[in-house]
Design a protein around this motif. Structure first.
Motif, mmCIF file in Angstrom:
data_model
loop_
_atom_site.group_PDB
_atom_site.id
_atom_site.type_symbol
_atom_site.label_atom_id
_atom_site.label_comp_id
_atom_site.label_asym_id
_atom_site.label_seq_id
_atom_site.Cartn_x
_atom_site.Cartn_y
_atom_site.Cartn_z
ATOM 1 N N GLU A 140 0.853 -1.190 0.000
ATOM 2 C CA GLU A 140 0.000 0.000 0.000
ATOM 3 C C GLU A 140 0.886 1.236 0.000
ATOM 4 O O GLU A 140 1.737 1.414 0.862
ATOM 5 C CB GLU A 140 -0.917 -0.001 1.217
ATOM 6 N N LEU A 141 0.663 2.110 -0.998
ATOM 7 C CA LEU A 141 1.454 3.322 -1.136
ATOM 8 C C LEU A 141 0.786 4.476 -0.389
ATOM 9 O O LEU A 141 -0.370 4.375 0.026
ATOM 10 C CB LEU A 141 1.625 3.663 -2.617
ATOM 11 N N PRO A 142 1.494 5.606 -0.205
ATOM 12 C CA PRO A 142 0.890 6.752 0.486
ATOM 13 C C PRO A 142 -0.417 7.185 -0.177
ATOM 14 O O PRO A 142 -0.564 7.135 -1.400
ATOM 15 C CB PRO A 142 1.966 7.840 0.355
ATOM 16 N N SER A 143 -1.369 7.616 0.639
ATOM 17 C CA SER A 143 -2.685 7.992 0.126
ATOM 18 C C SER A 143 -2.623 9.289 -0.680
ATOM 19 O O SER A 143 -1.758 10.135 -0.472
ATOM 20 C CB SER A 143 -3.677 8.145 1.276
ATOM 21 N N ILE A 144 -3.563 9.399 -1.606
ATOM 22 C CA ILE A 144 -3.679 10.570 -2.477
ATOM 23 C C ILE A 144 -5.103 11.093 -2.344
ATOM 24 O O ILE A 144 -6.061 10.312 -2.343
ATOM 25 C CB ILE A 144 -3.383 10.199 -3.936
ATOM 26 N N LEU A 145 -5.269 12.403 -2.236
ATOM 27 C CA LEU A 145 -6.591 13.019 -2.140
ATOM 28 C C LEU A 145 -6.967 13.635 -3.483
ATOM 29 O O LEU A 145 -6.209 14.416 -4.053
ATOM 30 C CB LEU A 145 -6.608 14.084 -1.042
ATOM 31 N N VAL A 146 -8.156 13.263 -3.973
ATOM 32 C CA VAL A 146 -8.643 13.745 -5.267
ATOM 33 C C VAL A 146 -10.050 14.304 -5.062
ATOM 34 O O VAL A 146 -10.888 13.640 -4.431
ATOM 35 C CB VAL A 146 -8.667 12.613 -6.306
ATOM 36 N N PRO A 147 -10.353 15.516 -5.577
ATOM 37 C CA PRO A 147 -11.698 16.083 -5.406
ATOM 38 C C PRO A 147 -12.770 15.191 -6.021
ATOM 39 O O PRO A 147 -12.556 14.547 -7.056
ATOM 40 C CB PRO A 147 -11.606 17.427 -6.148
ATOM 41 N N THR A 148 -13.939 15.175 -5.386
ATOM 42 C CA THR A 148 -15.073 14.420 -5.904
ATOM 43 C C THR A 148 -16.358 15.143 -5.531
ATOM 44 O O THR A 148 -16.347 16.047 -4.672
ATOM 45 C CB THR A 148 -15.077 12.980 -5.345
ATOM 46 N N THR A 149 -17.459 14.792 -6.168
ATOM 47 C CA THR A 149 -18.769 15.369 -5.844
ATOM 48 C C THR A 149 -19.793 14.240 -5.762
ATOM 49 O O THR A 149 -19.648 13.202 -6.418
ATOM 50 C CB THR A 149 -19.233 16.383 -6.909
ATOM 51 N N LEU A 150 -20.834 14.444 -4.957
ATOM 52 C CA LEU A 150 -21.886 13.444 -4.837
ATOM 53 C C LEU A 150 -22.723 13.379 -6.103
ATOM 54 O O LEU A 150 -22.916 14.378 -6.796
ATOM 55 C CB LEU A 150 -22.802 13.766 -3.657
ATOM 56 N N ARG A 151 -23.241 12.182 -6.385
ATOM 57 C CA ARG A 151 -24.186 11.963 -7.482
ATOM 58 C C ARG A 151 -25.428 11.321 -6.895
ATOM 59 O O ARG A 151 -25.432 10.153 -6.557
ATOM 60 C CB ARG A 151 -23.570 11.059 -8.546
ATOM 61 N N GLY A 152 -26.494 12.110 -6.731
ATOM 62 C CA GLY A 152 -27.713 11.584 -6.149
ATOM 63 C C GLY A 152 -27.666 11.567 -4.630
ATOM 64 O O GLY A 152 -26.801 12.178 -3.998
ATOM 65 N N ASP A 153 -28.627 10.854 -4.048
ATOM 66 C CA ASP A 153 -28.787 10.795 -2.600
ATOM 67 C C ASP A 153 -28.064 9.594 -2.016
ATOM 68 O O ASP A 153 -27.612 8.699 -2.737
ATOM 69 C CB ASP A 153 -30.270 10.698 -2.244
ATOM 70 N N LEU A 154 -27.972 9.566 -0.698
ATOM 71 C CA LEU A 154 -27.552 8.367 0.005
ATOM 72 C C LEU A 154 -28.760 7.447 0.122
ATOM 73 O O LEU A 154 -29.857 7.908 0.438
ATOM 74 C CB LEU A 154 -27.023 8.704 1.403
#
Length: 212
Positions: free
Chosen positions: A75-89
């Motif tokens: 497991e390599l160091p974590s990377i943060l990438v922007p995301t947005t929700l699609r629909g409801d939970l």
């Protein structure tokens, strides 16, 4: 009793499939289907009362995927990438909370991630509503630090990965999740589940990322 809204949370995700499409002004994007992982360590397990921090982060552009790539079994160091929700939970018949999110192909490329690396990574959803944690969150972070757990704040950006030359395989999934929605109404969040009728197929078969 009034509860102070949380301003930060990070919740483990289980990947179930994605669809790649081209969107005007955005280019190529991936619409991904997830469930919150109920077998994660306690501080990363999603609960119904955490829905407000998820919706709040989405409204303030504070959602990021924490991607933990695997390379040669490591497991390599974590990377943060922007995301947005699609629909409801939504909630499936097995009690798993489902959600969809969108991440751009460009964002993955800028992080040095190929699709094949993405598909074999571990994931969490980082939700930041405000840069200022509540007193409750500060206390929780201090307790976790004293117990030797990973800190809840300041996870930071990981290092980008080199491109890996492997075949890219996409799993087609529908765009929007099914099931009873958990919407951001301002009221205390709740989850409802309609019972499965005789002969009715499950709305969200969890079959290791198979297509709907």
């Amino acid at each position: 009793m009034t509860t102070t809204p949380r301003t930060y949370g990070i919740f483990a995700l289980t990947f179930h499939g994605l669809t790649m499409k081209e969107v005007s002004e955005l280019g190529y994007v991936y619409d991904v289907k997830w469930t919150f992982n109920r077998n994660a360590r306690p501080e990363r397990i999603f609960a119904a009362e955490s829905s407000s921090v998820v919706f709040g982060a989405d409204k303030t552009d504070g959602l990021k995927l924490e991607i933990r790539p695997m390379l040669d079994g490591q497991e390599l160091p974590s990377i943060l990438v922007p995301t947005t929700l699609r629909g409801d939970l939504t909630l499936d018949t097995n009690g798993n909370v489902r959600l969809g999110s969108r991440v751009s192909h460009e964002a993955l490329e800028n992080a040095g991630l190929s699709t094949s690396v993405f598909l074999n990574a571990g994931f969490a959803l980082e939700c930041t509503v405000s840069d200022q944690p509540t007193l409750e969150e500060q206390t929780e972070a201090q307790i976790q630090a004293e117990l030797g757990a990973l800190p809840l704040f300041g996870t930071g950006e990981g290092q980008a990965l080199p491109e890996v030359n492997t075949d890219e395989v996409l799993t087609e999934m529908s765009d929007a999740p099914d099931g009873p929605p958990m919407t951001d109404t301002g009221a205390p969040p709740s989850i409802t589940l309609d019972p499965k009728a005789d002969g009715e197929d499950l709305p969200f078969p969890l079959d290791d990322g198979a297509a709907d």
